[in-house]
Design an enzyme around this catalytic site. Structure first.
Site, PDB file in Angstrom:
ATOM      1  N   HIS A   1       0.833  -1.192   0.000  1.00 18.48           N
ATOM      2  CA  HIS A   1       0.000   0.000   0.000  1.00 18.48           C
ATOM      3  C   HIS A   1       0.872   1.247   0.000  1.00 18.48           C
ATOM      4  CE1 HIS A   1      -3.328   2.693   0.647  1.00 18.48           C
ATOM      5  NE2 HIS A   1      -2.759   3.178   1.747  1.00 18.48           N
ATOM      6  N   SER A   2       0.562   2.200  -0.888  1.00 23.82           N
ATOM      7  CA  SER A   2       1.248   3.495  -0.963  1.00 23.82           C
ATOM      8  C   SER A   2       2.747   3.291  -1.203  1.00 23.82           C
ATOM      9  CB  SER A   2       0.954   4.295   0.311  1.00 23.82           C
ATOM     10  OG  SER A   2       1.264   5.653   0.153  1.00 23.82           O
ATOM     11  N   MET A   3       3.621   3.728  -0.302  1.00 22.70           N
ATOM     12  CA  MET A   3       5.048   3.460  -0.482  1.00 22.70           C
ATOM     13  C   MET A   3       5.296   1.974  -0.670  1.00 22.70           C
ATOM     14  SD  MET A   3       8.351   4.214   2.001  1.00 22.70           S
ATOM     15  CE  MET A   3       8.118   2.814   3.106  1.00 22.70           C
TER      16      MET A   3
END
Length: 255
Positions: free
Chosen positions: A95-97
């Site tokens: 998720h995300s990074m």
């Protein structure tokens, strides 16, 4: 393949071991996140999938270790930690990074001749959809404001000076890793990509998320959910079901 799994690893946490699972899901946290974020995911997917949660240096039980300020270096070290767990098919989820780290780990696994079963990326625009962002250069108040904007955590924790001193250097380093990341050209991944996104995510538009399609040669799907950057906190059941069904469609272990 003979298992070379090490039961204790600084990089890997396994909350619900499962001998029945036909595949393992390796989960990569967001900026400032930790392996324990994925404990509910592990509980929801066990015993169908055995979840391995990656713990980056500098947080929780690894807080005494220096943080890593590069997505590439995080991926390099994580890949080596993950290889011993490849006695079963590996699916990657970030998720995300963590989406960027997962994609870079997938490239390294593929380069080594053992590509993952699939990569599921969440809350992140494609690696070639560039935005000039400098959150890591802000003062502490500016970083806390960004955390509040994204809504992933209760920012009241930063009112405590000790917690602020403990958490903000890690968050700043993670933002530096993401914001200095530059995609290196190479062949597309030889495994499918499932992209999950909140339809009101301020850091990744639907069009930017569609750009992930050019990074695979083996199938692409984009699914959106109502919400912002941390949509998955509000749709946990639907997200885990989507991951379970996607992996099952690839392993043939449905039902």
């Amino acid at each position: 393949m003979t298992s070379r799994v090490q039961e204790k690893s600084a990089w890997i946490q396994r909350f619900h071991p499962s001998k029945e699972a036909g595949a393992r899901l390796v989960c990569f946290p967001h900026a400032g996140g930790a392996a324990t974020y994925f404990h509910p995911v592990s509980a929801a997917l066990s015993p169908d999938l055995e979840v391995l949660a990656v713990q980056y240096p500098g947080r929780q039980e690894r807080r005494a270790e220096p943080v890593v300020r590069s997505v590439g270096e995080l991926a390099r070290q994580a890949t080596e930690a993950i290889r011993p767990w490849a006695d079963r098919p590996l699916a990657l989820f970030g998720h995300s990074m963590g989406a960027l780290v997962a994609a870079e780990v997938a490239r390294r696994l593929a380069d080594g001749g053992t590509p993952p079963l699939t990569v599921v990326v969440s809350g992140r625009r494609s690696p070639t959809s560039f935005r000039d962002e400098n959150v890591h250069r802000r003062d502490d108040r500016g970083i806390v404001a960004e955390m509040a904007r994204l809504g992933g955590s209760d920012v009241r924790v930063f009112e405590d000076p000790e917690m602020r001193a403990l958490l903000l250097p890690v968050i700043r380093a993670d933002y530096e890793a993401v914001e200095t990341y530059r995609h290196r050209p190479g062949p597309p991944l030889p495994c499918p990509l499932l992209v999950l996104l909140g339809d009101n995510d301020p850091v990744a538009s639907v069009e930017e998320a569609r750009g992930w399609a050019e990074h695979t040669s083996a199938g692409f799907e984009l699914r959106t959910f109502p919400g912002g950057h941390f949509y998955l906190n509000h749709h946990a059941g639907a997200v885990t079901a989507a991951i379970r069904d996607h992996v099952a469609s690839l392993t043939g272990r449905q039902g």
